[in-house]
Design a protein around this motif. Structure first.
Motif, PDB file in Angstrom:
ATOM      1  N   ILE A  42      38.468  21.228  37.388  1.00 54.55           N
ATOM      2  CA  ILE A  42      39.675  22.296  37.575  1.00 54.55           C
ATOM      3  C   ILE A  42      40.555  22.148  36.217  1.00 54.55           C
ATOM      4  N   SER A  43      40.516  23.412  35.401  1.00 54.04           N
ATOM      5  CA  SER A  43      41.295  23.195  34.302  1.00 54.04           C
ATOM      6  C   SER A  43      42.903  23.244  34.894  1.00 54.04           C
ATOM      7  N   ASP A  44      43.584  22.665  33.928  1.00 58.34           N
ATOM      8  CA  ASP A  44      45.081  22.834  34.257  1.00 58.34           C
ATOM      9  C   ASP A  44      45.668  24.216  34.185  1.00 58.34           C
ATOM     10  N   ASP A  45      45.281  24.950  33.327  1.00 63.42           N
ATOM     11  CA  ASP A  45      45.575  26.395  33.061  1.00 63.42           C
ATOM     12  C   ASP A  45      45.390  27.218  34.876  1.00 63.42           C
ATOM     13  N   GLN A  46      44.059  26.923  35.137  1.00 58.36           N
ATOM     14  CA  GLN A  46      43.746  27.416  36.271  1.00 58.36           C
ATOM     15  C   GLN A  46      44.578  27.103  37.373  1.00 58.36           C
ATOM     16  N   MET A  47      44.805  25.764  37.388  1.00 58.51           N
ATOM     17  CA  MET A  47      45.681  25.381  38.550  1.00 58.51           C
ATOM     18  C   MET A  47      47.291  25.919  38.466  1.00 58.51           C
ATOM     19  N   ILE A  48      47.737  26.043  37.174  1.00 58.03           N
ATOM     20  CA  ILE A  48      48.879  26.832  37.009  1.00 58.03           C
ATOM     21  C   ILE A  48      48.921  28.243  37.355  1.00 58.03           C
ATOM     22  N   ASP A  49      47.784  28.861  37.023  1.00 59.27           N
ATOM     23  CA  ASP A  49      47.760  30.185  37.397  1.00 59.27           C
ATOM     24  C   ASP A  49      48.093  30.436  38.944  1.00 59.27           C
ATOM     25  N   LEU A  50      47.094  29.511  39.756  1.00 64.85           N
ATOM     26  CA  LEU A  50      47.046  29.690  41.089  1.00 64.85           C
ATOM     27  C   LEU A  50      48.443  29.391  41.532  1.00 64.85           C
ATOM     28  N   VAL A  51      48.914  28.449  41.416  1.00 58.47           N
ATOM     29  CA  VAL A  51      50.089  27.797  41.926  1.00 58.47           C
ATOM     30  C   VAL A  51      51.378  28.947  41.349  1.00 58.47           C
ATOM     31  N   THR A  52      51.393  29.567  40.384  1.00 61.91           N
ATOM     32  CA  THR A  52      52.368  30.561  40.103  1.00 61.91           C
ATOM     33  C   THR A  52      51.897  31.907  40.990  1.00 61.91           C
ATOM     34  N   LYS A  53      50.789  32.299  41.296  1.00 65.79           N
ATOM     35  CA  LYS A  53      50.700  33.335  42.230  1.00 65.79           C
ATOM     36  C   LYS A  53      51.087  32.773  43.500  1.00 65.79           C
ATOM     37  N   SER A  89      36.202  43.194  35.904  1.00 69.13           N
ATOM     38  CA  SER A  89      35.551  41.827  35.694  1.00 69.13           C
ATOM     39  C   SER A  89      34.631  41.993  34.395  1.00 69.13           C
ATOM     40  N   ALA A  90      34.453  43.292  34.031  1.00 68.96           N
ATOM     41  CA  ALA A  90      33.588  43.413  32.839  1.00 68.96           C
ATOM     42  C   ALA A  90      34.532  43.067  31.581  1.00 68.96           C
ATOM     43  N   ALA A  91      35.888  43.392  31.895  1.00 68.61           N
ATOM     44  CA  ALA A  91      36.928  42.822  30.506  1.00 68.61           C
ATOM     45  C   ALA A  91      36.735  41.488  30.067  1.00 68.61           C
ATOM     46  N   SER A  92      37.073  40.598  31.208  1.00 66.47           N
ATOM     47  CA  SER A  92      37.107  38.984  30.830  1.00 66.47           C
ATOM     48  C   SER A  92      36.971  38.352  32.070  1.00 66.47           C
ATOM     49  N   SER A  93      36.507  37.065  32.032  1.00 65.15           N
ATOM     50  CA  SER A  93      36.094  36.243  33.069  1.00 65.15           C
ATOM     51  C   SER A  93      37.702  35.896  33.770  1.00 65.15           C
ATOM     52  N   SER A  94      38.604  35.432  32.683  1.00 67.45           N
ATOM     53  CA  SER A  94      39.699  34.891  33.273  1.00 67.45           C
ATOM     54  C   SER A  94      40.668  35.696  34.106  1.00 67.45           C
ATOM     55  N   THR A  95      40.443  37.178  33.787  1.00 67.44           N
ATOM     56  CA  THR A  95      41.076  38.145  34.463  1.00 67.44           C
ATOM     57  C   THR A  95      40.512  38.373  35.922  1.00 67.44           C
ATOM     58  N   THR A  96      39.394  38.033  36.249  1.00 62.68           N
ATOM     59  CA  THR A  96      38.861  38.448  37.465  1.00 62.68           C
ATOM     60  C   THR A  96      39.633  38.018  38.351  1.00 62.68           C
ATOM     61  N   ALA A  97      39.896  36.901  38.531  1.00 56.55           N
ATOM     62  CA  ALA A  97      40.704  36.132  39.564  1.00 56.55           C
ATOM     63  C   ALA A  97      42.095  36.796  39.700  1.00 56.55           C
ATOM     64  N   GLY A  98      42.600  37.299  38.760  1.00 57.23           N
ATOM     65  CA  GLY A  98      44.068  37.767  38.860  1.00 57.23           C
ATOM     66  C   GLY A  98      43.841  39.300  39.225  1.00 57.23           C
ATOM     67  N   SER A  99      42.719  39.997  38.827  1.00 55.49           N
ATOM     68  CA  SER A  99      42.549  41.180  39.268  1.00 55.49           C
ATOM     69  C   SER A  99      42.203  41.180  40.964  1.00 55.49           C
TER      70      SER A  99
END
Lengths: 92, 220
Positions: A15-26, B29-39
């Motif tokens: 698990i990348s740190d960025d991913q962790m940080i994203d989830l925690v900020t959410k 999801s077509a935009a980028s993989s990193s923003t899918t979780a956000g969306s």
């Protein structure tokens, strides 16, 4: 079975740190504002997780209380009254 | 009050909304993989907070509660204590909440699956009590295997990092996420919290509605 568990434990560094940080900020955004005094990144993930656990427990307790009250109200309305008729029409 | 009555209408509008949401999620999801979780999470963020979702849930909750009332009135032989009735209401509310989640989250599927498992377990219990001499041996072996399992679990439970330990605790709080990986638990927790908040709001308004009916005396 033990192989699966060892795989689970080795998935932690993946698990990348960025991913962790994203989830925690959410999580921080969702938590009530009392736990959000510091808006900087200095709030530790551990504290956010603790607040999350407490918040979920509080919500569960509130839902339990509300369901008890609801059950009492539903019991008390079980009479042949115009109110019961209205509620029955609602509960249709 | 009028809003609750108009709840029965929405089924057609919800399907179109779902279609729109699916299109939105596919585009994002077509935009980028990193923003899918956000969306997905911002979608869920908006979803559980919308009034429409609350109305949909309230309608389902009312239907479920009506069934609970019918069951409790039918089973008058068993003395339902206040706690049991409260638990029945809680289970019905959770079930309605899980159904409103449309099966997109782990916790909702776990809630719906657990109820079926509990029903099966209740049927199996009376059969076990007949075989008394064989149970002791079974219990002993299961105890030994439990001890072995516990020791293995402690090694793999990531007890060293504090954050991971708390994530495990969080995973146990959210239904169905006891053995999931860390990002899954966090994502499920965000959705679960928002769903619980909506459940609280809906049940609060229902309680207010019912109590206002109860307190107002009928005009004679």
């Amino acid at each position: 079975m033990s192989n699966r568990r060892s795989r689970q434990s080795s998935s932690a560094p993946r698990i990348s740190d960025d991913q962790m940080i994203d989830l925690v900020t959410k999580l921080r955004q969702i938590l009530p504002e009392i736990g959000q005094r510091r808006r900087s990144d200095k709030v530790s993930a551990s504290k956010v997780l603790q607040e999350t656990c407490n918040y979920i427990r509080n919500l569960n307790r509130e839902v339990n209380n509300l369901s008890e009250r609801l059950s009492q109200l539903l019991e008390s309305v079980d009479e042949d009254s115009p109110e019961a008729a209205v509620i029955r029409s609602l509960l249709m | 009050m009028a809003s609750l009555i108009s709840d029965i209408e929405p089924p057609t509008s919800t399907t179109t909304d779902l279609v729109r949401r699916k299109k939105r999620s596919s585009v994002s999801s077509a935009a980028s993989s990193s923003t899918t979780a956000g969306s997905v999470s911002s979608e869920s963020h908006a979803r559980w907070r919308s009034e429409k979702q609350q109305r949909i849930y309230s309608a389902k909750l009312i239907q479920a509660l009506q069934q609970v009332r019918l069951n409790s009135s039918a089973a008058t032989s068993s003395s339902p204590t206040a706690q049991k009735r409260g638990k029945a209401v809680r289970e019905a509310a959770d079930r309605a909440l899980a159904v409103s989640a449309r099966g997109r989250t782990l916790w909702s599927r776990a809630i719906l699956a657990n109820r079926i498992k509990l029903k099966f377990r209740k049927q199996k219990r009376p059969r076990r009590t007949t075989k008394i001499p064989s149970i002791t041996t079974v219990v002993n072996s299961s105890n030994r295997s439990r001890k072995r399992r516990v020791s293995v679990l402690r090694l793999n439970k990531k007890s060293i990092p504090d954050v991971n330990r708390k994530v495990r605790v969080l995973g146990r709080l959210v239904p169905g996420c006891g053995k999931q990986s860390v990002p899954v638990i966090l994502e499920e927790a965000t959705d679960y919290i928002q769903a619980l908040e909506m459940q609280v709001r809906a049940m609060n308004s229902l309680v207010q509605l019912l109590s206002s009916y109860g307190s107002a005396p009928p005009p004679i």
